[in-house]
Design a protein around this motif. Structure first.
Motif, PDB file in Angstrom:
ATOM      1  N   PHE A 152       0.823  -1.213   0.000  1.00  0.00           N
ATOM      2  CA  PHE A 152       0.000   0.000   0.000  1.00  0.00           C
ATOM      3  C   PHE A 152       0.860   1.267   0.000  1.00  0.00           C
ATOM      4  CE2 PHE A 152      -2.745  -3.209   2.211  1.00  0.00           C
ATOM      5  CZ  PHE A 152      -3.596  -3.408   1.136  1.00  0.00           C
ATOM      6  N   SER A 153       2.033   1.157  -0.588  1.00  0.00           N
ATOM      7  CA  SER A 153       2.898   2.309  -0.890  1.00  0.00           C
ATOM      8  C   SER A 153       3.254   3.166   0.315  1.00  0.00           C
ATOM      9  CB  SER A 153       2.224   3.194  -1.959  1.00  0.00           C
ATOM     10  OG  SER A 153       1.977   2.447  -3.130  1.00  0.00           O
ATOM     11  N   GLY A 154       3.368   2.523   1.484  1.00  0.00           N
ATOM     12  CA  GLY A 154       3.749   3.277   2.673  1.00  0.00           C
ATOM     13  C   GLY A 154       2.683   4.247   3.142  1.00  0.00           C
ATOM     14  N   ASP A 155       1.451   4.049   2.704  1.00  0.00           N
ATOM     15  CA  ASP A 155       0.340   4.914   3.103  1.00  0.00           C
ATOM     16  C   ASP A 155       0.138   4.802   4.621  1.00  0.00           C
ATOM     17  OD1 ASP A 155      -2.157   6.119   3.579  1.00  0.00           O
ATOM     18  OD2 ASP A 155      -2.896   5.571   1.590  1.00  0.00           O
ATOM     19  N   LEU A 156       0.274   5.916   5.323  1.00  0.00           N
ATOM     20  CA  LEU A 156       0.195   5.901   6.790  1.00  0.00           C
ATOM     21  C   LEU A 156      -1.187   5.495   7.296  1.00  0.00           C
ATOM     22  CD1 LEU A 156       2.276   9.073   7.728  1.00  0.00           C
ATOM     23  CD2 LEU A 156       2.991   6.675   7.736  1.00  0.00           C
ATOM     24  N   LEU A 157      -2.196   5.641   6.465  1.00  0.00           N
ATOM     25  CA  LEU A 157      -3.533   5.189   6.866  1.00  0.00           C
ATOM     26  C   LEU A 157      -3.557   3.676   7.072  1.00  0.00           C
ATOM     27  CD1 LEU A 157      -5.787   7.327   4.498  1.00  0.00           C
ATOM     28  CD2 LEU A 157      -5.489   7.621   6.968  1.00  0.00           C
ATOM     29  N   PHE A 158      -2.783   2.951   6.294  1.00  0.00           N
ATOM     30  CA  PHE A 158      -2.756   1.494   6.422  1.00  0.00           C
ATOM     31  C   PHE A 158      -1.882   1.062   7.600  1.00  0.00           C
ATOM     32  CE2 PHE A 158      -4.507   2.125   2.307  1.00  0.00           C
ATOM     33  CZ  PHE A 158      -5.393   1.070   2.128  1.00  0.00           C
ATOM     34  N   THR A 159      -0.842   1.830   7.892  1.00  0.00           N
ATOM     35  CA  THR A 159      -0.067   1.579   9.107  1.00  0.00           C
ATOM     36  C   THR A 159      -0.959   1.777  10.328  1.00  0.00           C
ATOM     37  OG1 THR A 159       1.965   2.354   8.047  1.00  0.00           O
ATOM     38  CG2 THR A 159       1.948   2.301  10.448  1.00  0.00           C
ATOM     39  N   ALA A 160      -1.757   2.832  10.310  1.00  0.00           N
ATOM     40  CA  ALA A 160      -2.689   3.091  11.413  1.00  0.00           C
ATOM     41  C   ALA A 160      -3.732   1.988  11.523  1.00  0.00           C
ATOM     42  CB  ALA A 160      -3.369   4.443  11.222  1.00  0.00           C
ATOM     43  N   ALA A 161      -4.135   1.421  10.385  1.00  0.00           N
ATOM     44  CA  ALA A 161      -5.119   0.333  10.404  1.00  0.00           C
ATOM     45  C   ALA A 161      -4.547  -0.906  11.090  1.00  0.00           C
ATOM     46  CB  ALA A 161      -5.547  -0.009   8.976  1.00  0.00           C
ATOM     47  N   VAL A 162      -3.262  -1.186  10.855  1.00  0.00           N
ATOM     48  CA  VAL A 162      -2.602  -2.305  11.545  1.00  0.00           C
ATOM     49  C   VAL A 162      -2.585  -2.040  13.052  1.00  0.00           C
ATOM     50  CG1 VAL A 162      -0.482  -3.639  11.800  1.00  0.00           C
ATOM     51  CG2 VAL A 162      -1.175  -2.835   9.534  1.00  0.00           C
ATOM     52  N   ASP A 163      -2.241  -0.820  13.445  1.00  0.00           N
ATOM     53  CA  ASP A 163      -2.233  -0.448  14.864  1.00  0.00           C
ATOM     54  C   ASP A 163      -3.604  -0.657  15.491  1.00  0.00           C
ATOM     55  OD1 ASP A 163       0.439   0.284  14.779  1.00  0.00           O
ATOM     56  OD2 ASP A 163       0.016   2.398  14.393  1.00  0.00           O
ATOM     57  N   GLN A 164      -4.638  -0.197  14.808  1.00  0.00           N
ATOM     58  CA  GLN A 164      -5.997  -0.320  15.337  1.00  0.00           C
ATOM     59  C   GLN A 164      -6.406  -1.782  15.469  1.00  0.00           C
ATOM     60  OE1 GLN A 164      -8.293   2.020  12.557  1.00  0.00           O
ATOM     61  NE2 GLN A 164      -7.126   3.872  13.030  1.00  0.00           N
ATOM     62  N   ALA A 165      -6.051  -2.592  14.486  1.00  0.00           N
ATOM     63  CA  ALA A 165      -6.390  -4.017  14.540  1.00  0.00           C
ATOM     64  C   ALA A 165      -5.718  -4.701  15.727  1.00  0.00           C
ATOM     65  CB  ALA A 165      -5.980  -4.697  13.234  1.00  0.00           C
ATOM     66  N   PHE A 166      -4.465  -4.357  15.986  1.00  0.00           N
ATOM     67  CA  PHE A 166      -3.750  -5.019  17.084  1.00  0.00           C
ATOM     68  C   PHE A 166      -4.225  -4.549  18.452  1.00  0.00           C
ATOM     69  CE2 PHE A 166      -1.189  -7.092  14.053  1.00  0.00           C
ATOM     70  CZ  PHE A 166      -0.640  -8.177  14.724  1.00  0.00           C
ATOM     71  N   ARG A 167      -4.714  -3.335  18.536  1.00  0.00           N
ATOM     72  CA  ARG A 167      -5.321  -2.913  19.808  1.00  0.00           C
ATOM     73  C   ARG A 167      -6.574  -3.738  20.097  1.00  0.00           C
ATOM     74  NH1 ARG A 167      -3.577   2.247  17.871  1.00  0.00           N
ATOM     75  NH2 ARG A 167      -1.866   3.013  19.167  1.00  0.00           N
ATOM     76  N   VAL A 168      -7.297  -4.072  19.046  1.00  0.00           N
ATOM     77  CA  VAL A 168      -8.470  -4.932  19.207  1.00  0.00           C
ATOM     78  C   VAL A 168      -8.037  -6.333  19.648  1.00  0.00           C
ATOM     79  CG1 VAL A 168     -10.360  -6.078  17.980  1.00  0.00           C
ATOM     80  CG2 VAL A 168      -9.884  -3.668  17.547  1.00  0.00           C
ATOM     81  N   ILE A 169      -7.011  -6.865  19.017  1.00  0.00           N
ATOM     82  CA  ILE A 169      -6.553  -8.224  19.303  1.00  0.00           C
ATOM     83  C   ILE A 169      -6.084  -8.369  20.747  1.00  0.00           C
ATOM     84  CG2 ILE A 169      -4.825  -9.983  18.755  1.00  0.00           C
ATOM     85  CD1 ILE A 169      -4.802  -8.767  15.865  1.00  0.00           C
ATOM     86  N   VAL A 170      -5.184  -7.497  21.175  1.00  0.00           N
ATOM     87  CA  VAL A 170      -4.549  -7.698  22.490  1.00  0.00           C
ATOM     88  C   VAL A 170      -5.409  -7.218  23.654  1.00  0.00           C
ATOM     89  CG1 VAL A 170      -2.245  -7.552  21.495  1.00  0.00           C
ATOM     90  CG2 VAL A 170      -3.279  -5.508  22.486  1.00  0.00           C
ATOM     91  N   ASN A 171      -6.449  -6.444  23.375  1.00  0.00           N
ATOM     92  CA  ASN A 171      -7.282  -5.932  24.466  1.00  0.00           C
ATOM     93  C   ASN A 171      -8.671  -6.559  24.494  1.00  0.00           C
ATOM     94  OD1 ASN A 171      -5.441  -3.863  25.604  1.00  0.00           O
ATOM     95  ND2 ASN A 171      -5.622  -2.978  23.558  1.00  0.00           N
ATOM     96  N   ASN A 172      -8.838  -7.689  23.822  1.00  0.00           N
ATOM     97  CA  ASN A 172     -10.127  -8.384  23.790  1.00  0.00           C
ATOM     98  C   ASN A 172     -10.134  -9.476  24.867  1.00  0.00           C
ATOM     99  OD1 ASN A 172     -12.443  -9.808  23.251  1.00  0.00           O
ATOM    100  ND2 ASN A 172     -12.127  -9.902  21.040  1.00  0.00           N
ATOM    101  N   PRO A 173     -10.762  -9.241  26.023  1.00  0.00           N
ATOM    102  CA  PRO A 173     -10.707 -10.200  27.130  1.00  0.00           C
ATOM    103  C   PRO A 173     -11.471 -11.483  26.867  1.00  0.00           C
ATOM    104  CG  PRO A 173     -12.256  -8.447  27.633  1.00  0.00           C
ATOM    105  CD  PRO A 173     -11.580  -8.061  26.354  1.00  0.00           C
ATOM    106  N   SER A 174     -12.367 -11.473  25.891  1.00  0.00           N
ATOM    107  CA  SER A 174     -13.176 -12.665  25.640  1.00  0.00           C
ATOM    108  C   SER A 174     -12.419 -13.740  24.876  1.00  0.00           C
ATOM    109  CB  SER A 174     -14.435 -12.280  24.853  1.00  0.00           C
ATOM    110  OG  SER A 174     -14.094 -11.804  23.558  1.00  0.00           O
ATOM    111  N   VAL A 175     -11.256 -13.372  24.299  1.00  0.00           N
ATOM    112  CA  VAL A 175     -10.525 -14.339  23.471  1.00  0.00           C
ATOM    113  C   VAL A 175      -9.885 -15.414  24.336  1.00  0.00           C
ATOM    114  CG1 VAL A 175      -8.670 -14.638  21.808  1.00  0.00           C
ATOM    115  CG2 VAL A 175     -10.120 -12.628  21.688  1.00  0.00           C
ATOM    116  N   ILE A 176      -9.259 -15.007  25.464  1.00  0.00           N
ATOM    117  CA  ILE A 176      -8.661 -15.977  26.392  1.00  0.00           C
ATOM    118  C   ILE A 176      -9.271 -15.737  27.769  1.00  0.00           C
ATOM    119  CG2 ILE A 176      -6.531 -17.011  27.244  1.00  0.00           C
ATOM    120  CD1 ILE A 176      -5.012 -15.589  25.141  1.00  0.00           C
ATOM    121  N   PRO A 177     -10.396 -16.387  28.089  1.00  0.00           N
ATOM    122  CA  PRO A 177     -11.034 -16.168  29.388  1.00  0.00           C
ATOM    123  C   PRO A 177     -10.072 -16.480  30.538  1.00  0.00           C
ATOM    124  CG  PRO A 177     -12.479 -17.392  27.920  1.00  0.00           C
ATOM    125  CD  PRO A 177     -11.138 -17.332  27.245  1.00  0.00           C
TER     126      PRO A 177
END
Length: 282
Positions: free
Chosen positions: A125-150
């Motif tokens: 995605f040509s170094g588009d910072l919007l896509f870097t931010a999208a990766v950041d947002q996705a990982f905040r969802v992943i690591v802060n989701n308490p329902s994934v590992i009760p």
């Protein structure tokens, strides 16, 4: 999509040869409307499959087309972010049964996923910072989701992974690899919302390493503290630094006491070890 891209290139070249330069922008805009905007729903519908099958060239082409028209990039971003978040949650769910015993697969699989899609943001995605931010947002969802590992959370799991990295053991890593892994894992740490929870677990494990002399090395411990200080500020690591300093003081006291007993020909019935470790509460 390939046909649309080729037709746009043909029209651009034809316009450059045959038309007045003042008409170029308007003609290309009309072409983009016909070849891209009119078919945006079909293009967007293919994105998930393209990501799933890792069709790099198709990803590049999709980005190239959608970036030319209004409203194209936001839809692509949302699909990209959701795809990463779902992939990460699937990894965590698959490892849920083993993560309590061994945090290594959890941490390393997530780090590999993060590296992969950061590479996408840069190269596809040509170094588009919007896509870097999208990766950041996705990982905040992943690591802060308490329902994934009760019963546990990413803060605790990552603290235990750092303990594995920094502890002498048969299951540990060679010191030459530790610095690289510390740099990688601090990236995941930055996504954690409950950094105080991480600090609580990390402090306890650091105290045990220092008291029992199981730290891989002083340099590795100080490197980790320095990275935490950079990420969270000096106040976050003040107590950790004090614990490390207290250990050094204990070593000096033991050395001074040993020298004193030798100089005064004192024979003790056992070994004396002076500890002054200040362990954070909580």
């Amino acid at each position: 999509m390939i046909k649309a891209s080729d037709r746009l290139e043909e029209e651009s070249q034809r316009n450059a040869r045959l038309c007045d330069p003042t008409s170029h922008e308007k003609i290309i805009s009309v072409c983009q409307q016909e070849f891209i905007s009119a078919h945006m729903s079909e293009i967007v519908a293919e994105v998930h499959s393209i990501l799933e099958q890792e069709k790099i060239q198709d990803c590049r082409l999709t980005y190239s087309l959608l970036s030319r028209v209004e409203g194209g990039i936001p839809e692509l971003l949302e699909i990209f972010k959701t795809f990463i978040a779902d992939a990460g949650k699937a990894i965590v769910a698959r490892l849920a049964a083993t993560v309590a015993k061994d945090p290594r697969e959890y941490a390393e699989h997530l780090m590999a996923l993060h590296s992969k899609y950061m590479d996408y943001a840069r190269d596809v995605f040509s170094g588009d910072l919007l896509f870097t931010a999208a990766v950041d947002q996705a990982f905040r969802v992943i690591v802060n989701n308490p329902s994934v590992i009760p019963g546990t959370n990413a803060a605790e799991v990552l603290a235990r992974y750092f303990d594995v990295l920094l502890k002498k053991s048969a299951k540990g890593f060679p010191e030459s690899e530790v610095e690289v892994k510390l740099a990688q894992m601090i990236v995941l740490f930055k996504y954690i919302d409950d950094k105080d929870v991480f600090q609580k677990f990390y402090s306890r494990m650091l105290a045990k390493r220092l008291i029992h002399g199981t730290s891989l090395s002083d340099d590795a411990e100080m490197s980790m503290i320095s990275r935490l200080k950079t990420a969270c500020g000096i106040e976050y690591t003040t107590k950790l630094q004090r614990m490390f300093t207290d250990t050094a003081l204990s070593g000096d006291l033991n050395a001074s006491f040993g020298k004193y007993t030798q100089e005064n020909s004192l024979k003790l019935g056992g070994k004396v070890n002076c500890l002054t470790l200040h362990q954070p509460s909580g």
